[in-house]
Design a protein around this motif. Sequence first.
Motif, PDB file in Angstrom:
ATOM      1  N   THR A   1      17.207  77.553  36.494  1.00 49.26           N
ATOM      2  CA  THR A   1      16.143  77.749  36.954  1.00 49.26           C
ATOM      3  C   THR A   1      14.844  77.792  36.549  1.00 49.26           C
ATOM      4  OG1 THR A   1      17.949  78.705  38.914  1.00 49.26           O
ATOM      5  CG2 THR A   1      15.054  78.807  39.419  1.00 49.26           C
ATOM      6  N   GLU A   2      14.722  79.104  35.622  1.00 46.37           N
ATOM      7  CA  GLU A   2      14.095  79.625  35.053  1.00 46.37           C
ATOM      8  C   GLU A   2      13.602  78.132  33.631  1.00 46.37           C
ATOM      9  OE1 GLU A   2      13.517  83.644  34.671  1.00 46.37           O
ATOM     10  OE2 GLU A   2      15.420  82.597  33.497  1.00 46.37           O
ATOM     11  N   ALA A   3      14.123  77.177  33.533  1.00 48.74           N
ATOM     12  CA  ALA A   3      14.001  76.076  32.322  1.00 48.74           C
ATOM     13  C   ALA A   3      12.836  75.404  33.061  1.00 48.74           C
ATOM     14  CB  ALA A   3      15.681  76.122  31.816  1.00 48.74           C
ATOM     15  N   ARG A   4      12.991  74.856  34.247  1.00 47.08           N
ATOM     16  CA  ARG A   4      12.148  73.842  34.593  1.00 47.08           C
ATOM     17  C   ARG A   4      11.030  74.514  35.276  1.00 47.08           C
ATOM     18  NH1 ARG A   4      16.919  73.237  38.128  1.00 47.08           N
ATOM     19  NH2 ARG A   4      16.250  74.240  39.798  1.00 47.08           N
ATOM     20  N   GLY A   5      10.841  75.762  34.454  1.00 47.27           N
ATOM     21  CA  GLY A   5       9.734  75.951  34.953  1.00 47.27           C
ATOM     22  C   GLY A   5       9.332  77.003  36.682  1.00 47.27           C
ATOM     23  N   ASN A   6      10.071  77.205  36.509  1.00 46.02           N
ATOM     24  CA  ASN A   6      10.097  77.533  38.278  1.00 46.02           C
ATOM     25  C   ASN A   6       9.527  79.143  38.259  1.00 46.02           C
ATOM     26  OD1 ASN A   6      10.004  74.724  39.775  1.00 46.02           O
ATOM     27  ND2 ASN A   6      12.189  75.465  39.825  1.00 46.02           N
ATOM     28  N   GLY A   7      10.423  79.795  37.480  1.00 49.59           N
ATOM     29  CA  GLY A   7       9.962  81.691  37.393  1.00 49.59           C
ATOM     30  C   GLY A   7      10.737  82.274  38.689  1.00 49.59           C
ATOM     31  N   GLY A   8      10.298  83.061  38.360  1.00 49.84           N
ATOM     32  CA  GLY A   8      11.198  84.380  39.801  1.00 49.84           C
ATOM     33  C   GLY A   8      13.089  83.740  39.216  1.00 49.84           C
ATOM     34  N   SER A   9      13.246  84.854  40.661  1.00 49.66           N
ATOM     35  CA  SER A   9      15.490  84.760  40.365  1.00 49.66           C
ATOM     36  C   SER A   9      15.393  83.483  40.365  1.00 49.66           C
ATOM     37  CB  SER A   9      15.220  85.928  41.134  1.00 49.66           C
ATOM     38  OG  SER A   9      16.452  85.729  41.557  1.00 49.66           O
TER      39      SER A   9
ATOM     40  N   LEU B   1      17.951  83.988  44.146  1.00 48.94           N
ATOM     41  CA  LEU B   1      16.370  83.671  45.305  1.00 48.94           C
ATOM     42  C   LEU B   1      16.588  82.683  45.155  1.00 48.94           C
ATOM     43  CD1 LEU B   1      14.293  87.019  45.069  1.00 48.94           C
ATOM     44  CD2 LEU B   1      16.783  86.905  45.977  1.00 48.94           C
ATOM     45  N   HIS B   2      16.160  81.704  44.359  1.00 50.87           N
ATOM     46  CA  HIS B   2      15.676  79.631  44.267  1.00 50.87           C
ATOM     47  C   HIS B   2      17.281  79.720  45.041  1.00 50.87           C
ATOM     48  CE1 HIS B   2      11.831  79.762  42.917  1.00 50.87           C
ATOM     49  NE2 HIS B   2      12.640  80.605  41.969  1.00 50.87           N
ATOM     50  N   ARG B   3      18.685  79.916  44.743  1.00 49.23           N
ATOM     51  CA  ARG B   3      19.790  79.348  44.819  1.00 49.23           C
ATOM     52  C   ARG B   3      19.554  79.151  46.453  1.00 49.23           C
ATOM     53  NH1 ARG B   3      24.028  76.104  43.288  1.00 49.23           N
ATOM     54  NH2 ARG B   3      25.327  75.819  44.010  1.00 49.23           N
ATOM     55  N   PHE B   4      19.586  80.709  46.429  1.00 50.48           N
ATOM     56  CA  PHE B   4      19.722  80.962  48.029  1.00 50.48           C
ATOM     57  C   PHE B   4      18.855  80.307  49.809  1.00 50.48           C
ATOM     58  CE2 PHE B   4      18.841  83.397  52.321  1.00 50.48           C
ATOM     59  CZ  PHE B   4      20.145  83.711  52.436  1.00 50.48           C
ATOM     60  N   ALA B   5      17.698  80.312  48.952  1.00 47.57           N
ATOM     61  CA  ALA B   5      16.518  79.111  50.014  1.00 47.57           C
ATOM     62  C   ALA B   5      16.928  78.316  50.064  1.00 47.57           C
ATOM     63  CB  ALA B   5      15.006  79.857  48.789  1.00 47.57           C
TER      64      ALA B   5
ATOM     65  N   ALA C   1      23.669  85.052  39.411  1.00 45.30           N
ATOM     66  CA  ALA C   1      23.589  83.806  39.431  1.00 45.30           C
ATOM     67  C   ALA C   1      24.114  82.582  39.314  1.00 45.30           C
ATOM     68  CB  ALA C   1      22.246  83.588  39.294  1.00 45.30           C
ATOM     69  N   GLN C   2      24.541  83.211  37.779  1.00 44.66           N
ATOM     70  CA  GLN C   2      25.199  82.152  36.523  1.00 44.66           C
ATOM     71  C   GLN C   2      26.920  82.260  36.956  1.00 44.66           C
ATOM     72  OE1 GLN C   2      27.589  83.521  33.598  1.00 44.66           O
ATOM     73  NE2 GLN C   2      27.279  85.388  34.718  1.00 44.66           N
TER      74      GLN C   2
ATOM     75  N   THR D   1      30.723  87.811  48.322  1.00 40.17           N
ATOM     76  CA  THR D   1      29.743  87.801  49.516  1.00 40.17           C
ATOM     77  C   THR D   1      28.811  86.956  48.753  1.00 40.17           C
ATOM     78  OG1 THR D   1      29.037  89.934  47.571  1.00 40.17           O
ATOM     79  CG2 THR D   1      29.925  89.912  50.192  1.00 40.17           C
ATOM     80  N   TRP D   2      28.144  87.216  47.355  1.00 37.25           N
ATOM     81  CA  TRP D   2      27.088  86.116  46.247  1.00 37.25           C
ATOM     82  C   TRP D   2      28.273  85.040  46.050  1.00 37.25           C
ATOM     83  CZ3 TRP D   2      22.510  87.370  46.890  1.00 37.25           C
ATOM     84  CH2 TRP D   2      22.509  88.545  46.921  1.00 37.25           C
ATOM     85  N   GLY D   3      29.262  84.756  45.823  1.00 36.92           N
ATOM     86  CA  GLY D   3      29.871  83.602  45.971  1.00 36.92           C
ATOM     87  C   GLY D   3      30.020  82.952  46.844  1.00 36.92           C
ATOM     88  N   SER D   4      29.780  83.407  48.459  1.00 37.12           N
ATOM     89  CA  SER D   4      29.624  82.660  49.565  1.00 37.12           C
ATOM     90  C   SER D   4      28.101  82.427  49.799  1.00 37.12           C
ATOM     91  CB  SER D   4      30.005  83.428  50.427  1.00 37.12           C
ATOM     92  OG  SER D   4      30.103  82.920  51.755  1.00 37.12           O
ATOM     93  N   MET D   5      27.356  83.053  49.813  1.00 33.88           N
ATOM     94  CA  MET D   5      26.217  83.079  50.403  1.00 33.88           C
ATOM     95  C   MET D   5      25.237  81.942  49.150  1.00 33.88           C
ATOM     96  SD  MET D   5      24.424  87.094  51.194  1.00 33.88           S
ATOM     97  CE  MET D   5      24.743  87.946  49.204  1.00 33.88           C
ATOM     98  N   LEU D   6      25.857  81.957  47.854  1.00 32.02           N
ATOM     99  CA  LEU D   6      25.360  80.930  47.068  1.00 32.02           C
ATOM    100  C   LEU D   6      25.711  79.679  47.025  1.00 32.02           C
ATOM    101  CD1 LEU D   6      23.730  83.512  44.032  1.00 32.02           C
ATOM    102  CD2 LEU D   6      22.516  83.066  46.156  1.00 32.02           C
TER     103      LEU D   6
END
Length: 619
Positions: A17-25, A28-32, A196-197, A228-233
Motif C-alpha cells: 500500500t505504501e509503495a503506491r504512495g498512499n501512506g498511512g496504515s 486500515l486501507h485494506r479494511f476500508a 496486514a502482511q 479476527t484480522w484474517g476475517s476482517m481484512l
Amino acid sequence: MNKPEENTRKSPRRSHTEARGNGGSPLLHRFAAMAEEHAKNPACLRGDSALTYQELDRASSRLAASIAELSGPKPAPVALFLDRTCEVLIGCMAAAKAGVPYVPINMAWPEGRIAHVLTRVGARVALTAPELPVPARLLAAKSVLPVDARAEAARPAGPAWAPSPKTTSDTPLYILFTSGSTGEPKGVVVTHGNVAQFATAPECPGFGPGRRVTSCCATAFDLSVAETWGSMLNGCTLACAPPGTFLDSRRCLDFMHHRRLDYAVLPTAVFNALAAQDAGMFGALEKLILCGELPNSALCRRVLDTAPPKAFYNTYGPTECTVFVTVERLDAIDETAVIPAGRPLPTASIHIVDGRGRQLGPGQWGEVVIGGQGVAAGYFDDPERTAAAFIPDPAAPADTAYRTGDRGMLAPDGRLTVSGRFDDQVKISGMRVELGEIRTLLNAAPGVRLGHVVHHAENGLIAYAVMDSPLPEADEDAAREGLRQFLGGHLPPALLPRHILFVPALPLNPNGKVDAAQLPPPPLHRAAAGEKASCVLEAFRAALRDDTFHAEDSFLARGGNSLVAAALIGTLHRQTGVWVPLEYFSNPKTAQLVEMFIASARPAAPAPSRQHSREQVRF
C-alpha cells in the motif's frame, strides 16, 4: 520499546500500500476497501444476531473517536476486556483507527496479574462488554467504554471518522503478554504492517471473501489474530461459538454445520482433543489450520484417513513474528517422522545459526532465527530483552530478525523441522510457559527458602520447595495448599504446578546448578488392600497422570483444565458409550459425580452423524 507510540526499530521494508504512495496504515486501507465492497455482508455472527461490515465500520469509527478524545495528546494502550464476541471486532478495529494499541486481557488470569499488566502499560481507557463482568477494582481510575454490538447495529450513521495520517505501517496495533523467563510477563508489540502482511498471505491463511471462519481462540492468544484480522481484512464472516463448543466434538460438529463454516483455525491442543473424540468431524471444512505446538502424527493420520478437510495445514511461529511464519500442507503422514513446520510465508525468511550466530547449511541443526515483515517491534518498555532477542537479520543486516530459541533444521527444499529448545521454555496446551517465571514466584512465596520448577512429559509441572524451617509430614498438605493459593494469585492456570514436593535441599551438579535428574519424582498412589479403582477413576488418573487422584478430589484443583477434560470426554465415551457434559468437570468430587452421571445415563449416547457433504454444509 519504551513507549507504544514510538517504534524503536524503523524497518526499511514498505508495504504494497505504501509503495503506491498512499501512506498511512496498510491495515486500515485494506479494511476500508473490505467495508466498502462487502458493506451489507455479515462481518460477524453470534447467536441470532449479525453485524454487517457497514455496521462494523461505523461502530468502530464512533468508538475510535471516543478513544481518541479520552486518550488526549499522549495516548496510552487500551485495555480490551472482550472475548470471542462481535464486540471484539469493534474494539480491535476502533483501537486501530484511533492509532493506539490494544492490550487483550484474559479474564482467566488472576486479578493480580491483570492489575500488573494494566499498570505496566499505563492503560487509561478500558473497553468492556455488557455480558463480561469485570471487577470494579480493576477499572478504577480508568475511562470505561462499553461496547455493545446489538446497540451499535441499531444506531444511525454518525460523522465520518478519518484515522490520523500519523498511523502508519509501523504503528503498534496490539501488545500481547506472554510468559517471561525473569518472572515478568513480556509484552510483544505487533504493528499494523505486521498484521496486514500476515492476514493477506495468499495460501495460508489465504482467506477468501464471503467465507465463514471460526472464532475459537481467546483474544489474549495470538492465534485469535488469524481469526479476527484474517476475517476482517478479507471480507469473511467470523462465527462466534458458545463457550465450550470447541472442546466437545458433538457441540463443535453441530456448530460447524449450523454456521456452514469454511475455515477453522485451531490451537493444536484443541485439535488433538477433538480429533481424539471424532476424527471424522472436519471433513466438511474447506481449510483447517493448526498452530501452537507440534501436532500428534497419529491423530493427523486418522483425520486424513477418515474424512479430511479439503486443505489441512500445520504452521509454526512465535508471537514475536505475528502468529505463524511457516506452512506445511498435510496430505500424507509418516507416523515415524516429525511433522515438518513447513516452508516460510512469502514475506518471511528462516535462518539456522550456530552458537556464534553464523548461518548453517541445509541438514544442520541450530537455532531458528526468523526474518521478514512479520517480525514484531520488540518488547514493551523492555529495551534489554528487546536487544537480546531482536537482532540484525543474518542475511540482511539492515533489517531485524528474531531469535526464537527453538532448535531447528532446514531441508534442502527449504522446509523447516523444529525439535526442542535451547532453553527451558515449554509449551503446555499450546501456551508458552517460561519455567523461570514460575521459579521466581515460588522463591518469593512465604516460607520458601529455595524453590525450583521442572516440566516432565508425564507428570507436567513439578515444583520443589525447600522451606525456611523443617516441615513435619503432618503439615505438608496445609503448606502445599498455601503455596497453591499464593501461586494461583499471580499465575494463569496453565502455569500452576501440578505437583508440589517438599525437599530438604536442592541437588546441585559440579557447576553449581540444580541437577534436575536427581530430583525425586512425584509419589505414586499405592492402592490399599482390597481397593479397586473404577474405570472412570482410572481414566481420570491416566488423563491427569496422577495416581494419587481420588473420586472425591476436584479435577481442576488437581491440575485439570478444559483440554484435559475434552480428552477425558472422548476416553469415557469409548469406555462407557456415554458422552459426559463438559460442565461436570468443574464440580468438586469430580470423578464421583461423573461416575454417577454415567450410571444414570442411557447405555449409549450416539454422536451426531458425520455424513455431511461439503455442499450440504455450505448450502
